[in-house]
Scaffold this motif. Structure first.
Motif, PDB file in Angstrom:
ATOM      1  N   VAL A  18       0.831  -1.208   0.000  1.00  0.00           N
ATOM      2  CA  VAL A  18       0.000   0.000   0.000  1.00  0.00           C
ATOM      3  C   VAL A  18       0.866   1.259   0.000  1.00  0.00           C
ATOM      4  CG1 VAL A  18      -1.766   1.270   1.244  1.00  0.00           C
ATOM      5  CG2 VAL A  18      -1.841  -1.223   1.155  1.00  0.00           C
ATOM      6  N   ALA A  19       1.873   1.280   0.897  1.00  0.00           N
ATOM      7  CA  ALA A  19       2.634   2.515   1.086  1.00  0.00           C
ATOM      8  C   ALA A  19       3.423   2.873  -0.167  1.00  0.00           C
ATOM      9  CB  ALA A  19       3.571   2.373   2.279  1.00  0.00           C
ATOM     10  N   LEU A  20       4.019   1.861  -0.813  1.00  0.00           N
ATOM     11  CA  LEU A  20       4.851   2.171  -1.980  1.00  0.00           C
ATOM     12  C   LEU A  20       4.012   2.722  -3.121  1.00  0.00           C
ATOM     13  CD1 LEU A  20       7.440  -0.741  -2.091  1.00  0.00           C
ATOM     14  CD2 LEU A  20       7.783   1.605  -1.380  1.00  0.00           C
ATOM     15  N   PHE A  21       2.695   2.429  -3.088  1.00  0.00           N
ATOM     16  CA  PHE A  21       1.822   2.960  -4.137  1.00  0.00           C
ATOM     17  C   PHE A  21       1.918   4.474  -4.182  1.00  0.00           C
ATOM     18  CE2 PHE A  21      -2.315   4.924  -5.030  1.00  0.00           C
ATOM     19  CZ  PHE A  21      -2.438   4.581  -6.358  1.00  0.00           C
ATOM     20  N   PHE A  22       2.045   5.090  -2.992  1.00  0.00           N
ATOM     21  CA  PHE A  22       2.068   6.548  -2.950  1.00  0.00           C
ATOM     22  C   PHE A  22       3.421   7.097  -3.384  1.00  0.00           C
ATOM     23  CE2 PHE A  22      -1.240   5.185  -0.035  1.00  0.00           C
ATOM     24  CZ  PHE A  22      -2.316   5.873  -0.581  1.00  0.00           C
ATOM     25  N   PHE A  23       4.391   6.184  -3.571  1.00  0.00           N
ATOM     26  CA  PHE A  23       5.689   6.617  -4.107  1.00  0.00           C
ATOM     27  C   PHE A  23       5.911   6.043  -5.499  1.00  0.00           C
ATOM     28  CE2 PHE A  23       6.045   6.648   0.493  1.00  0.00           C
ATOM     29  CZ  PHE A  23       6.495   7.940   0.710  1.00  0.00           C
ATOM     30  N   SER A  24       4.805   5.777  -6.189  1.00  0.00           N
ATOM     31  CA  SER A  24       4.929   5.131  -7.496  1.00  0.00           C
ATOM     32  C   SER A  24       5.790   5.941  -8.445  1.00  0.00           C
ATOM     33  CB  SER A  24       3.554   4.942  -8.125  1.00  0.00           C
ATOM     34  OG  SER A  24       2.784   4.102  -7.338  1.00  0.00           O
ATOM     35  N   GLN A  25       5.551   7.241  -8.461  1.00  0.00           N
ATOM     36  CA  GLN A  25       6.260   8.058  -9.444  1.00  0.00           C
ATOM     37  C   GLN A  25       7.761   8.053  -9.208  1.00  0.00           C
ATOM     38  OE1 GLN A  25       4.572   9.020 -12.110  1.00  0.00           O
ATOM     39  NE2 GLN A  25       6.590   9.470 -12.951  1.00  0.00           N
ATOM     40  N   PRO A  26       8.229   8.312  -7.961  1.00  0.00           N
ATOM     41  CA  PRO A  26       9.675   8.222  -7.753  1.00  0.00           C
ATOM     42  C   PRO A  26      10.223   6.835  -8.067  1.00  0.00           C
ATOM     43  CG  PRO A  26       8.569   9.016  -5.751  1.00  0.00           C
ATOM     44  CD  PRO A  26       7.522   8.850  -6.783  1.00  0.00           C
ATOM     45  N   LEU A  27       9.446   5.796  -7.754  1.00  0.00           N
ATOM     46  CA  LEU A  27       9.913   4.434  -8.045  1.00  0.00           C
ATOM     47  C   LEU A  27      10.038   4.219  -9.540  1.00  0.00           C
ATOM     48  CD1 LEU A  27       8.060   2.127  -5.530  1.00  0.00           C
ATOM     49  CD2 LEU A  27      10.511   2.340  -5.876  1.00  0.00           C
ATOM     50  N   LEU A  28       9.044   4.744 -10.270  1.00  0.00           N
ATOM     51  CA  LEU A  28       9.109   4.589 -11.722  1.00  0.00           C
ATOM     52  C   LEU A  28      10.311   5.342 -12.281  1.00  0.00           C
ATOM     53  CD1 LEU A  28       7.450   3.359 -14.129  1.00  0.00           C
ATOM     54  CD2 LEU A  28       6.793   5.708 -14.580  1.00  0.00           C
ATOM     55  N   ASP A  29      10.555   6.524 -11.695  1.00  0.00           N
ATOM     56  CA  ASP A  29      11.727   7.284 -12.133  1.00  0.00           C
ATOM     57  C   ASP A  29      13.000   6.502 -11.864  1.00  0.00           C
ATOM     58  OD1 ASP A  29      10.077   9.257 -12.952  1.00  0.00           O
ATOM     59  OD2 ASP A  29      10.294  10.481 -11.139  1.00  0.00           O
ATOM     60  N   TRP A  30      13.010   5.803 -10.699  1.00  0.00           N
ATOM     61  CA  TRP A  30      14.170   4.966 -10.382  1.00  0.00           C
ATOM     62  C   TRP A  30      14.312   3.869 -11.427  1.00  0.00           C
ATOM     63  CZ3 TRP A  30      13.510  -0.265  -8.749  1.00  0.00           C
ATOM     64  CH2 TRP A  30      14.697  -0.918  -8.416  1.00  0.00           C
ATOM     65  N   ALA A  31      13.167   3.268 -11.757  1.00  0.00           N
ATOM     66  CA  ALA A  31      13.214   2.205 -12.756  1.00  0.00           C
ATOM     67  C   ALA A  31      13.598   2.766 -14.117  1.00  0.00           C
ATOM     68  CB  ALA A  31      11.868   1.497 -12.838  1.00  0.00           C
ATOM     69  N   ALA A  32      13.099   3.980 -14.415  1.00  0.00           N
ATOM     70  CA  ALA A  32      13.407   4.581 -15.711  1.00  0.00           C
ATOM     71  C   ALA A  32      14.874   4.980 -15.790  1.00  0.00           C
ATOM     72  CB  ALA A  32      12.519   5.799 -15.948  1.00  0.00           C
ATOM     73  N   GLY A  33      15.461   5.235 -14.596  1.00  0.00           N
ATOM     74  CA  GLY A  33      16.882   5.567 -14.593  1.00  0.00           C
ATOM     75  C   GLY A  33      17.726   4.358 -14.950  1.00  0.00           C
ATOM     76  N   ALA A  34      17.104   3.198 -14.928  1.00  0.00           N
ATOM     77  CA  ALA A  34      17.835   1.963 -15.175  1.00  0.00           C
ATOM     78  C   ALA A  34      17.951   1.691 -16.669  1.00  0.00           C
ATOM     79  CB  ALA A  34      17.134   0.801 -14.476  1.00  0.00           C
ATOM     80  N   PHE A  35      18.416   2.656 -17.393  1.00  0.00           N
ATOM     81  CA  PHE A  35      18.522   2.445 -18.839  1.00  0.00           C
ATOM     82  C   PHE A  35      19.657   1.495 -19.167  1.00  0.00           C
ATOM     83  CE2 PHE A  35      15.242   4.982 -19.553  1.00  0.00           C
ATOM     84  CZ  PHE A  35      15.415   6.335 -19.479  1.00  0.00           C
ATOM     85  N   LEU A  36      19.446   0.772 -20.193  1.00  0.00           N
ATOM     86  CA  LEU A  36      20.555  -0.005 -20.729  1.00  0.00           C
ATOM     87  C   LEU A  36      21.474   0.951 -21.461  1.00  0.00           C
ATOM     88  CD1 LEU A  36      18.430  -2.701 -22.455  1.00  0.00           C
ATOM     89  CD2 LEU A  36      19.754  -3.073 -20.443  1.00  0.00           C
TER      90      LEU A  36
END
Lengths: 484, 173
Positions: free
Chosen positions: A463-481
């Motif tokens: 539940v809690a991480l849902f409210f940090f979805s955007q920063p998490l996605l940014d973290w994932a998006a930072g994971a470029f090959l």
């Protein structure tokens, strides 16, 4: 020429640390007395934690190591963090379960660590030889772990089935690698790209090879029609092994799939799209429809995990599209995280209710759970919501990003199928909830403090991480090959 | 006749003969021994072709390690003698038919179309020599080499773990 440079060592440090730690653990467990053996799980957890710290501390590192065999970048760091975190949760779930079921052996954790090191290698492998070896390093310990409850016939069956079919799938992968090598004269991903750009004499071999490699990965992530082993193996394996298998093998499989196809085979995107669409459609439909008929909670979750592989593959279809593949990567990583948290949580609840000799696994055993153990029931409710994709849970954000990537790629039909099958899935997930909350029964849960801790952490996280979805996605998006 | 051709035909006869012997012998131990002979002949083929390393691997790994394991398993299981009826008799005519099809196909391709393959580039004399392979293995392919060693360790430990019989008794609750 130096055989190995300090930068090589730095690049592989977290993985090498896990391997060395596993070997040390093996020796410690042999020489430790009965009291010392109790420490083995905690030593394993300590090692995983240290590797996680090493991996995060070296998070900015971006380089090619071992003559292009490894590619350390944001993507590999993200995979490392995911699998090490999953490993920690798996240890947490295993300690009491193994003791209660009389299979507490130190080698369990050694195998777990070996398997984790395999996933870490898969996240960074930039050469098809290393991809193959690391997929085996991930799988062989998992075969052993699936059969760990021997002489329990179900566990033996799970191990043997997983081993035979896994070896079969490994042969497909290897044959694919050989064909790609035949077409491009290299197994290095970057050199394959270069050879394709320079023009091939036999492009058909490349396509055949890529298709066979896809089959190999499809088996690992349990995508239809290579999913047959999943329900039996998930049901027969000791439950904490299943929990790790569901997440670890998927993380590894998708990590290698994403890197290999995005880096080496972007030219095949149009040719492979119909195949991928077929695989995605089959996976979504078979996973979600077959789950409806299940009354055993382990089989239900097994089919559910097949369907989630389908959702991730859905975003993978437009992988060759330059404008989309970054979103595909980010969405896939995010969904793997969401799936990992939710899946571990649901398996923790399953373990709390499981009795010796495979009792307590039928859906009916969950009747009245809310009356007796409201905490467990509410946690399971949260996990089911997350699996369906209802806000405010991680699962919702994950599916949202996946659908966005699919729509960006222009596959509206697939997105519609995804939504429809999600609706179907609501039926069997909510059935669990109905049984827990509405029906009467006397379920007997015996959750240990550790299990409760794991359940609470994952439920709150979902539940809690849902409210940090955007920063998490940014973290994932930072994971470029790093592409070149 | 060139000496190489003579060597080729002698070796070829032995290789095919031992392969047939392996298929036809009723005793599984004889079959395994025929297979060892076959592997050894193929190893000599590799030597003639100028690939000493592969020849050595063929002898040590296939003819040596794997076949010894085969013999162990056959003798441990006491499966030396094959049943006369194997329950797969219906496969025989199909196998023969498919074999004939393959033979006809190969013959057709060879005879009808005048196949002329381009000559291959003769590799350097030390190509594929043990020294070169060793150097490659410990420089460019160091990582796969090490990963393989970890893999073998994991497989070995795992095999011991799941076959050990003194496993702790399962508690009944």
């Amino acid at each position: 020429m130096p055989i190995i440079s300090s930068t090589d060592l730095l690049a592989i440090l977290p993985t090498a640390f896990v391997v060395v730690w596993a070997c040390t653990l093996l020796l410690v467990d042999v020489f430790a007395g009965a009291g010392g053996k109790r420490l083995t799980p905690w030593l394993a957890a300590l090692g995983l934690l240290a590797a996680l710290v090493l991996s995060v501390r070296g998070g900015g590192l971006e380089q090619t190591a071992f003559n292009g065999m490894l590619e350390v970048d944001g993507f590999s760091h993200a995979i490392n963090a995911l699998v090490l975190g999953s490993g920690l949760l798996a240890v947490l779930l295993s300690v009491d379960y193994l003791r209660q079921h009389g299979i507490a052996k130190g080698e369990y954790y050694v195998m777990l660590l070996f398997s984790i090191s395999g996933v870490m290698l898969m996240g960074a492998a930039a050469d098809l030889i290393v991809v193959f070896l690391s997929i085996e390093l991930l799988s062989i310990p998992l075969y052993i772990l699936a059969a760990f409850a021997q002489p329990d016939p179900k566990s033996e069956e799970a191990g043997l089935k997983y081993f035979l079919l896994g070896a079969f799938a490994g042969a497909f992968l290897l044959y694919g690698v050989a064909l790609v090598y035949g077409a491009t004269a290299s197994t290095r991903l970057s050199e394959i790209t270069a050879a394709v750009a320079a023009g091939l004499e036999n492009p058909i071999f490349l396509l055949l090879g890529a298709a066979l490699i896809l089959i190999g990965f499809g088996f690992k992530v349990a995508a239809a029609p290579f999913h047959m082993w999943t329900p039996d193996v998930y049901e027969g394996a000791p439950t904490p092994v299943t929990a790790f298998m569901a997440v670890g093998a998927k993380v590894g499989g998708f990590a290698a799939l994403l890197r290999v196809f995005i880096v080496a085979f972007p030219s095949l995107g149009a040719d492979l799209a119909p195949v991928l669409i077929g695989v995605v459609a089959a996976t979504l439909i078979i996973g979600n429809v077959a789950a409806i008929a299940q009354n055993n909670i382990k089989r239900l979750l097994a089919y559910s995990s097949i369907s989630h592989a389908g959702f991730i593959l859905m975003a993978f279809v437009p992988y060759a599209d330059d404008a989309v593949y970054r979103d595909t990567l980010a969405a896939a990583l995010f969904y793997l995280l969401a799936f990992a948290v939710t899946s571990f949580g649901s398996w923790a609840v399953v373990m709390a209710l499981e009795k010796a000799e495979g009792k307590g696994l039928e859906l009916q055993d969950y009747a009245g759970l809310f009356r007796r153990h409201p905490g467990l029931a509410v946690a399971m409710f949260v996990f089911m919501l997350s699996f369906i994709g209802v806000p405010p849970t991680l699962g919702f954000a994950g599916k949202f990003y996946l659908f966005r990537a699919v729509l960006e790629g222009g596959y509206v039909g697939l997105a519609v199928l995804g939504v429809l099958t999600s609706l179907v899935s609501a039926y069997y997930y909510l059935r669990v909830v109905v049984v827990m909350f509405m029906q009467d029964g006397k379920p007997q849960a015996q959750a240990s403090p550790l299990l409760n801790l794991a359940t609470a952490v994952t439920a709150v996280g979902t539940v809690a991480l849902f409210f940090f979805s955007q920063p998490l996605l940014d973290w994932a998006a930072g994971a470029f090959l790093r592409l070149f | 006749m060139q000496p190489e051709l003579i060597v080729f035909f002698v070796l070829g006869t032995v290789a095919v003969g031992s392969a047939i012997g392996m298929l036809l012998s009723r005793n599984a131990v004889y079959s395994a021994l025929f297979l060892i002979l076959n592997f050894a002949t193929v190893a000599v083929f590799y030597l003639v072709l100028g690939a000493p390393f592969i020849a050595m691997v063929q002898v040590t790994v296939y003819a040596g390690a794997i076949m010894v394991l085969f013999l162990f398993v056959i003798m441990l299981l006491g499966a030396e003698h094959l049943e006369r009826r194997t329950g797969a008799d219906w496969q025989k005519p199909i196998a023969a038919l498919l074999g004939v099809v393959l033979l006809v196909e190969a013959g057709y391709v060879l005879l009808s179309e005048s196949v002329s393959l381009p000559g291959i580039n003769v590799p350097a004399a030390d190509y594929g020599a043990p020294v070169a392979i060793g150097e490659l293995l410990f420089s460019e392919y160091l990582l796969p080499f090490e990963v393989t060693s970890v893999l073998l360790l994991a497989a070995m430990v795992g095999a011991i773990v799941i076959t050990r019989r003194d496993a702790p008794r399962r508690k009944k609750r």
